[in-house]
Scaffold this active site. Structure first.
Site, short mmCIF file in Angstrom:
data_model
loop_
_atom_site.label_atom_id
_atom_site.label_comp_id
_atom_site.label_asym_id
_atom_site.label_seq_id
_atom_site.Cartn_x
_atom_site.Cartn_y
_atom_site.Cartn_z
N HIS A 46 0.85 -1.19 0.00
CA HIS A 46 0.00 0.00 0.00
C HIS A 46 0.89 1.24 0.00
O HIS A 46 1.69 1.44 0.90
CB HIS A 46 -0.89 -0.03 1.24
CG HIS A 46 -1.88 1.08 1.33
ND1 HIS A 46 -1.90 1.98 2.37
CD2 HIS A 46 -2.90 1.44 0.51
CE1 HIS A 46 -2.89 2.84 2.20
NE2 HIS A 46 -3.52 2.52 1.08
N HIS A 89 -0.40 10.85 -2.06
CA HIS A 89 -1.69 10.38 -1.58
C HIS A 89 -2.61 11.53 -1.21
O HIS A 89 -3.76 11.60 -1.63
CB HIS A 89 -1.54 9.46 -0.38
CG HIS A 89 -2.86 8.99 0.18
ND1 HIS A 89 -3.54 9.69 1.15
CD2 HIS A 89 -3.63 7.93 -0.13
CE1 HIS A 89 -4.67 9.08 1.42
NE2 HIS A 89 -4.76 8.00 0.67
#
Length: 305
Positions: A46, A89
């Site tokens: 991730h 992100h």
């Protein structure tokens, strides 16, 4: 002597070869993610798999993970003020860099002056990468899975076509409509699709997106209710993924994390996405089958485990 030994171990690890995923074309990519019941557990990093000294969404972090285990990586493309696609992100720079403010308020030239922070907030030597750089780097090494942030679908589609990257770049889609758009425009494209309910499953079938193009994200928790979705998706040849990033990665006890990672596969999942992919890989060693037709896709260096 102890300090010298530790330094030698670190240097040896830095020189360790990358453990890659050997996927040459879209046919092999689809086969890699096809559920057969005799598959190798798959680990997804991730945002790359962060650890001390290595920031999220960073090529050096991807390579650090690959020095320990074959894995693919979920990453986060965002647009700069001048429409360059970079990896970030958050919509803002504050958490992950030594800059402040919105990514979209800076040009690419301006973003180059900032450095990425590791998960402990330490500023590293690494800069923000562009998506072009990461796509080029990943070819022949791994698969990258592009999450959906603020990059328009048409721009993402053009990126994949520009790099002829459908064999090593897959796309996270949140709706059947998103999947259908890409499927109609990119031959052989593979999806990480949100399919957590029977209603969502039916939506993909109505959209006409073949299950051979889909790996299904079913949620962040191991729970008995997942079995129904596992059975429905497995019957269609679809692998199922759990993300431990918001759940089991947060457990403070390493043994509890290890048990949760193992249970993820024991309860029927085929792919585990984690902020701690190196730890996951170590935890599931005993669950890797001794023989599998999928083993040909994994270039493992057992000495690096």
């Amino acid at each position: 002597m102890l300090i010298s030994s530790i330094c030698n171990q670190v240097l040896a690890q830095q020189k360790a070869p990358l453990q890659t995923l050997k996927i040459k074309n879209t046919r092999e990519l689809h086969d890699f993610f096809k559920y057969t019941g005799l598959d190798v557990p798959i680990v997804s990093g991730h945002r790359g798999g962060t650890t001390k000294g290595f920031p999220e969404n960073c090529i050096a972090t991807f390579e650090n993970t690959l020095r320990h285990t074959p894995a693919f990586f979920e990453i986060d493309p965002r647009l700069t003020k001048d429409s360059v696609v970079v990896l970030m992100h958050d919509a803002t720079l504050d958490r992950t860099t030594n800059g402040t403010g919105k990514v979209s308020d800076y040009t690419w030239a301006e973003l180059k002056k900032f450095k990425l922070k590791d998960p402990e907030g330490n500023v590293t030597e690494y800069g923000i990468p562009t998506l072009d750089e990461v796509i080029t780097w990943s070819k022949g090494k791994t698969i990258i899975n592009l999450d959906k942030k603020d990059v328009p679908l048409a721009m993402t589609m053009k990126k994949l076509k520009k790099h002829n990257a459908a064999a090593h770049v897959m796309l996270t889609v949140h709706t059947p409509e998103q999947a259908k758009y890409y499927y109609d425009n990119i031959p052989g494209v593979m999806f990480s699709a949100f399919v957590k309910t029977k209603k969502e499953l039916e939506g993909y079938e109505k959209a006409g997106v073949p299950w051979s193009s889909i790996m299904a994200y079913v949620g962040p928790e191991n729970k008995p209710e997942n079995k129904e979705m596992y059975d429905l998706l497995h019957a269609r040849g679809v692998m199922c993924m759990i993300s431990a990033a918001p759940t089991y990665d947060k457990l403070t006890d390493p043994e509890a994390r290890k048990k949760a990672y193992q249970q993820t596969f024991e309860m029927g999942a085929d792919v585990l996405e984690s902020d701690l992919p190196i730890e996951v890989a170590a935890a599931i060693q005993a669950q890797i089958p001794k023989t599998s037709k999928k083993a040909k896709y994994f270039n493992r260096n057992t000495q690096a485990q």
